[in-house]
Write an enzyme that holds these catalytic residues in place. Structure first.
Site, mmCIF file in Angstrom:
data_model
loop_
_atom_site.group_PDB
_atom_site.id
_atom_site.type_symbol
_atom_site.label_atom_id
_atom_site.label_comp_id
_atom_site.label_asym_id
_atom_site.label_seq_id
_atom_site.Cartn_x
_atom_site.Cartn_y
_atom_site.Cartn_z
ATOM 1 C CG HIS A 2 -1.876 1.024 1.420
ATOM 2 N ND1 HIS A 2 -1.570 2.297 1.837
ATOM 3 C CD2 HIS A 2 -3.214 1.012 1.224
ATOM 4 C CE1 HIS A 2 -2.672 3.019 1.892
ATOM 5 N NE2 HIS A 2 -3.693 2.262 1.521
ATOM 6 C CG ASP A 7 0.606 -2.300 6.281
ATOM 7 O OD1 ASP A 7 -0.350 -2.428 7.049
ATOM 8 O OD2 ASP A 7 0.544 -1.666 5.202
ATOM 9 C CD GLN A 42 -6.921 -4.460 4.033
ATOM 10 O OE1 GLN A 42 -7.853 -5.228 4.289
ATOM 11 N NE2 GLN A 42 -7.123 -3.190 3.727
ATOM 12 C CE LYS A 70 -7.208 -0.429 6.396
ATOM 13 N NZ LYS A 70 -8.033 0.164 5.355
ATOM 14 C CB CYS A 89 -3.842 3.441 -1.489
ATOM 15 S SG CYS A 89 -5.104 4.664 -1.210
#
Ligand code: C6P
Length: 406
Positions: free
Chosen positions: A123, A200, A203, A226, A364
């Site tokens: 991302h 990261d 997600q 999220k 993104c």
């Protein structure tokens, strides 16, 4: 504990909406997940009864607000398997957490021609902060290639982990493709070469349990919104020794012990990295989201999400002219696709008329789009509150869109 998607979705008020006369099918949780009722109530309760600034007052409300705010931190410590509250920094989200590490950890350390290794499927939030720090220091950004399924291979990453590599930063799960990266092995390989790691988890965090000590990573970051919590909240987990060695990122209230015009001394962890009045209500909501997830049979919820993904893959595959972008063997909770003759944005609009919310765009992740030579994809992303019927509606609505545009 039992898990039922049709029951659990009753606990998310927004999912009861009717859009254009149709029940909402919310297939955009990858962009932002809906709020659980306990999160809404925790924020509401705080705003009505406990609001005051934290860490500052001697009065009852401030003490209560501080206890709630720090209570949320204690929950995150357990949730991530961190060692102590000194390792948990609250941020505005994943983006801010990565920028903090880039500027406070990497920038003082990097020398000309040092390297930061990322992967092709990141991302923008895990690309641009590193590019910025490269511009500031003369370091270089090196990119692990991706294959045509959207997979990142351990060997390809290892081949680029050299004596100049200072940092390896990569996604746990790709937001544009759904690929689950072999994080454990990647972290082990980086660690064996003395390379600092940042994962990261934006997600991943809502989809499966994460234990930072078992992973062995140095930094792990994610956003509250999220995982069913309010926007403007996020977490930077960092190994205490690293956070301890880093200078503060922003200056202001709460991150200091003493200030004079000649010298300022800084507060200890975690306050050193939380300058200014934080998002108190949001963090309390994040704590409530952790309680909610802890009360869930997460293995069953994940199994349901896998069933949703499998069903979506099977159902959409039957649509002539539909092409999946991202076909990794190990995927989580989303499908990204193109439909011949229908621009993703037009598809998104037609689906919205049917009450179905998806995301269309570059997500993104422009380098991913460039790789597949497409300007955009349509993306349906799932949470455990989605149902197989919603996937069937998605399939039918795409077929309807194909007819409109043919
Ligand atoms: N992805 C999506 O629709 P923030 O905006 O800071 O909460 O999260 C940024 C971010 C970082 N990494 C990954 C893997 C992400 O998916 C995201 C956010 C959203 O895919 C909005 S672009």
């Amino acid at each position: 504990m039992t898990f039922s998607a049709s029951e659990i979705r009753q606990e998310f008020p927004a999912l009861a909406r009717v859009i254009h006369g149709k029940p909402l099918a919310y297939l955009d949780s990858g962009a932002s997940a809906q709020r659980h009722i306990s999160v809404i109530e925790a924020v509401n309760d705080y705003e009505r009864n406990y609001h005051a600034n934290v860490h500052r007052g001697v009065h009852t409300l401030s003490e209560e607000a501080t206890a709630l705010y720090e209570g949320a931190r204690a929950r995150i410590v357990k949730f991530l398997g961190a060692k102590s509250s000194r390792e948990i920094i609250f941020t505005r989200g994943t983006t801010e957490a990565i920028n903090l590490v880039a500027q406070s950890y990497a920038r003082p350390l990097l020398k000309i021609n040092d390297e930061i290794l990322i992967t092709h499927l990141e991302h923008h939030a895990n690309i641009v902060p590193w590019q910025m720090v490269c511009e500031q220091t003369g370091a270089k950004l090196v990119v692990v290639p991706m294959d045509s399924q959207g997979e990142i291979h351990l060997e390809a990453a290892i081949a680029l982990m050299g004596s100049r590599t200072r940092m390896f930063a990569c996604a746990h799960v790709s937001n544009a493709l759904g690929t689950v990266l072999p994080i454990q092995k990647l972290v082990e390989a980086a660690k064996a070469r003395g390379i600092t790691t940042l994962i990261d988890g934006a997600q991943a965090i809502a989809h499966f349990p994460v234990n930072v000590q078992a992973l062995g990573c140095d930094f792990y970051v994610f956003s509250g919104h999220k995982m069913f919590a309010p926007t403007g909240t996020g977490v930077l987990y960092g190994r205490e020794a690293l956070l301890e060695s880093m200078p503060p990122w922003q200056g202001g209230g709460d991150m200091i012990l003493t200030v004079s015009f000649t010298k300022t001394t800084y507060n200890g962890l975690p306050n050193k990295f939380e300058a200014g009045t934080p998002n108190i209500s949001g963090v309390i909501g994040l704590g409530a989201a952790v309680d909610f997830l802890n009360g869930l049979d997460r293995a069953a919820a994940h199994a349901h999400e896998t069933a949703l993904l499998d069903h979506a893959t099977d159902r959409l595959r039957k649509i002539p002219g539909l092409e999946f972008i991202g076909t990794a063997t190990n995927k989580a909770s989303l499908v990204s696709f193109l439909v011949k003759g229908v621009h993703p944005h037009d598809l998104g609009t037609v689906l919205n008329d049917e009450g179905i919310a998806i995301r269309a765009g570059h997500h993104c992740a422009m380098p991913v789009m460039e790789y597949f030579k497409v300007p955009a994809t349509a993306r349906a992303s799932f949470a455990f509150y989605n149902t197989l019927e919603e996937i069937d509606r998605l399939g039918g609505a795409i077929e309807h869109a194909v007819k409109i545009f043919s």
